[in-house]
Design a protein around this motif. Sequence first.
Motif, PDB file in Angstrom:
ATOM      1  N   ASP A  77       7.960  12.296   1.685  1.00 17.74           N
ATOM      2  CA  ASP A  77       8.424  10.975   1.253  1.00 17.74           C
ATOM      3  C   ASP A  77       7.209  10.122   0.925  1.00 17.74           C
ATOM      4  OD1 ASP A  77      10.150   8.867   0.709  1.00 17.74           O
ATOM      5  OD2 ASP A  77      10.624   8.442   2.804  1.00 17.74           O
ATOM      6  N   MET A  78       7.442   9.051   0.189  1.00 12.62           N
ATOM      7  CA  MET A  78       6.423   8.047  -0.117  1.00 12.62           C
ATOM      8  C   MET A  78       7.070   6.683   0.031  1.00 12.62           C
ATOM      9  SD  MET A  78       4.487   9.377  -3.617  1.00 12.62           S
ATOM     10  CE  MET A  78       5.434   8.191  -4.517  1.00 12.62           C
ATOM     11  N   ARG A  79       6.279   5.716   0.476  1.00  9.25           N
ATOM     12  CA  ARG A  79       6.771   4.341   0.580  1.00  9.25           C
ATOM     13  C   ARG A  79       5.651   3.372   0.244  1.00  9.25           C
ATOM     14  NH1 ARG A  79       9.544   4.474   6.533  1.00  9.25           N
ATOM     15  NH2 ARG A  79      10.965   6.197   6.116  1.00  9.25           N
TER      16      ARG A  79
ATOM     17  N   PRO B 281       2.784   6.508  -9.226  1.00 10.21           N
ATOM     18  CA  PRO B 281       2.745   7.701  -8.381  1.00 10.21           C
ATOM     19  C   PRO B 281       4.099   8.408  -8.299  1.00 10.21           C
ATOM     20  CG  PRO B 281       1.657   5.864  -7.300  1.00 10.21           C
ATOM     21  CD  PRO B 281       2.353   5.312  -8.515  1.00 10.21           C
ATOM     22  N   ARG B 282       4.030   9.737  -8.376  1.00  8.23           N
ATOM     23  CA  ARG B 282       5.211  10.587  -8.197  1.00  8.23           C
ATOM     24  C   ARG B 282       4.985  11.424  -6.956  1.00  8.23           C
ATOM     25  NH1 ARG B 282       5.019  14.120 -12.970  1.00  8.23           N
ATOM     26  NH2 ARG B 282       2.858  13.487 -13.018  1.00  8.23           N
TER      27      ARG B 282
ATOM     28  N   SER C   6       5.715   0.373  10.516  1.00 11.97           N
ATOM     29  CA  SER C   6       7.072   0.937  10.444  1.00 11.97           C
ATOM     30  C   SER C   6       7.085   2.453  10.297  1.00 11.97           C
ATOM     31  CB  SER C   6       7.844   0.299   9.284  1.00 11.97           C
ATOM     32  OG  SER C   6       7.305   0.713   8.033  1.00 11.97           O
ATOM     33  N   VAL C   7       5.921   3.073  10.143  1.00 10.94           N
ATOM     34  CA  VAL C   7       5.836   4.526  10.028  1.00 10.94           C
ATOM     35  C   VAL C   7       4.845   5.049  11.062  1.00 10.94           C
ATOM     36  CG1 VAL C   7       6.428   4.534   7.570  1.00 10.94           C
ATOM     37  CG2 VAL C   7       4.022   4.487   8.244  1.00 10.94           C
ATOM     38  N   PRO C   8       5.023   6.298  11.526  1.00  6.36           N
ATOM     39  CA  PRO C   8       4.078   6.883  12.487  1.00  6.36           C
ATOM     40  C   PRO C   8       2.858   7.467  11.745  1.00  6.36           C
ATOM     41  CG  PRO C   8       5.927   8.380  12.169  1.00  6.36           C
ATOM     42  CD  PRO C   8       6.224   7.145  11.352  1.00  6.36           C
ATOM     43  N   TRP C   9       1.760   6.722  11.730  1.00 10.71           N
ATOM     44  CA  TRP C   9       0.548   7.132  11.028  1.00 10.71           C
ATOM     45  C   TRP C   9      -0.151   8.272  11.758  1.00 10.71           C
ATOM     46  CZ3 TRP C   9      -0.634   5.308   6.316  1.00 10.71           C
ATOM     47  CH2 TRP C   9      -0.049   4.118   5.902  1.00 10.71           C
ATOM     48  N   LEU C  10      -0.839   9.116  11.009  1.00 11.56           N
ATOM     49  CA  LEU C  10      -1.737  10.094  11.620  1.00 11.56           C
ATOM     50  C   LEU C  10      -2.835   9.337  12.358  1.00 11.56           C
ATOM     51  CD1 LEU C  10      -2.156  12.652   8.704  1.00 11.56           C
ATOM     52  CD2 LEU C  10      -1.121  13.093  10.927  1.00 11.56           C
TER      53      LEU C  10
ATOM     54  N   VAL D  86       0.845  -1.189   0.000  1.00 12.35           N
ATOM     55  CA  VAL D  86       0.000   0.000   0.000  1.00 12.35           C
ATOM     56  C   VAL D  86       0.883   1.242   0.000  1.00 12.35           C
ATOM     57  CG1 VAL D  86      -0.229   0.143   2.529  1.00 12.35           C
ATOM     58  CG2 VAL D  86      -2.010   1.111   1.066  1.00 12.35           C
ATOM     59  N   LEU D  87       0.441   2.271  -0.703  1.00 12.09           N
ATOM     60  CA  LEU D  87       1.194   3.521  -0.763  1.00 12.09           C
ATOM     61  C   LEU D  87       0.897   4.368   0.470  1.00 12.09           C
ATOM     62  CD1 LEU D  87       3.103   5.272  -2.499  1.00 12.09           C
ATOM     63  CD2 LEU D  87       1.052   6.397  -3.385  1.00 12.09           C
ATOM     64  N   ALA D  88       1.963   4.759   1.170  1.00 10.23           N
ATOM     65  CA  ALA D  88       1.874   5.656   2.325  1.00 10.23           C
ATOM     66  C   ALA D  88       2.678   6.908   2.008  1.00 10.23           C
ATOM     67  CB  ALA D  88       2.437   4.971   3.569  1.00 10.23           C
TER      68      ALA D  88
END
Length: 145
Positions: free
Chosen positions: A110-112, A103-104, A121-125, A27-29
Amino acid sequence: MPLGLHGGSRPLPRVIVAAVIVTHGRVLACERSAPPEVAGRWEFPGGKVEPGESDEQALARECAEELGVRVQVGDRVGPDVPLAHGRAVLRVFAVTLLDGDVPRNLEHTDMRWLSVDELDSVPWLPADKPIVAELPALLTADSPA
């Protein structure tokens, strides 16, 4: 006079739409760059529904503006998430990238692409966390065999 008194009606909450873009089991974050109180937190791409737009039209526009992609908006993911003490609501949809679009990073820090094992692994809102909880089933269903 405040709305809601003497026959007035309470305004509807502002609708914010977001895209769950899943490709090959990931999934794109996107990492927020602003405003300062949420910079560095991660979210699903999207934005405000403007007057006269449907949720789907707004999400397609936001994906074009933020990511430079064309999308097909699909089913809802998770329930409405209340925001801003009930003054807004987050609605999330599964979307499919069209015609090989990639996606650009046009607006985020950043995007992952995250696999099911990388979701934490990322701090989500905070508003996105209930949606993240819905993702394992979507990501597993989309994983390459």
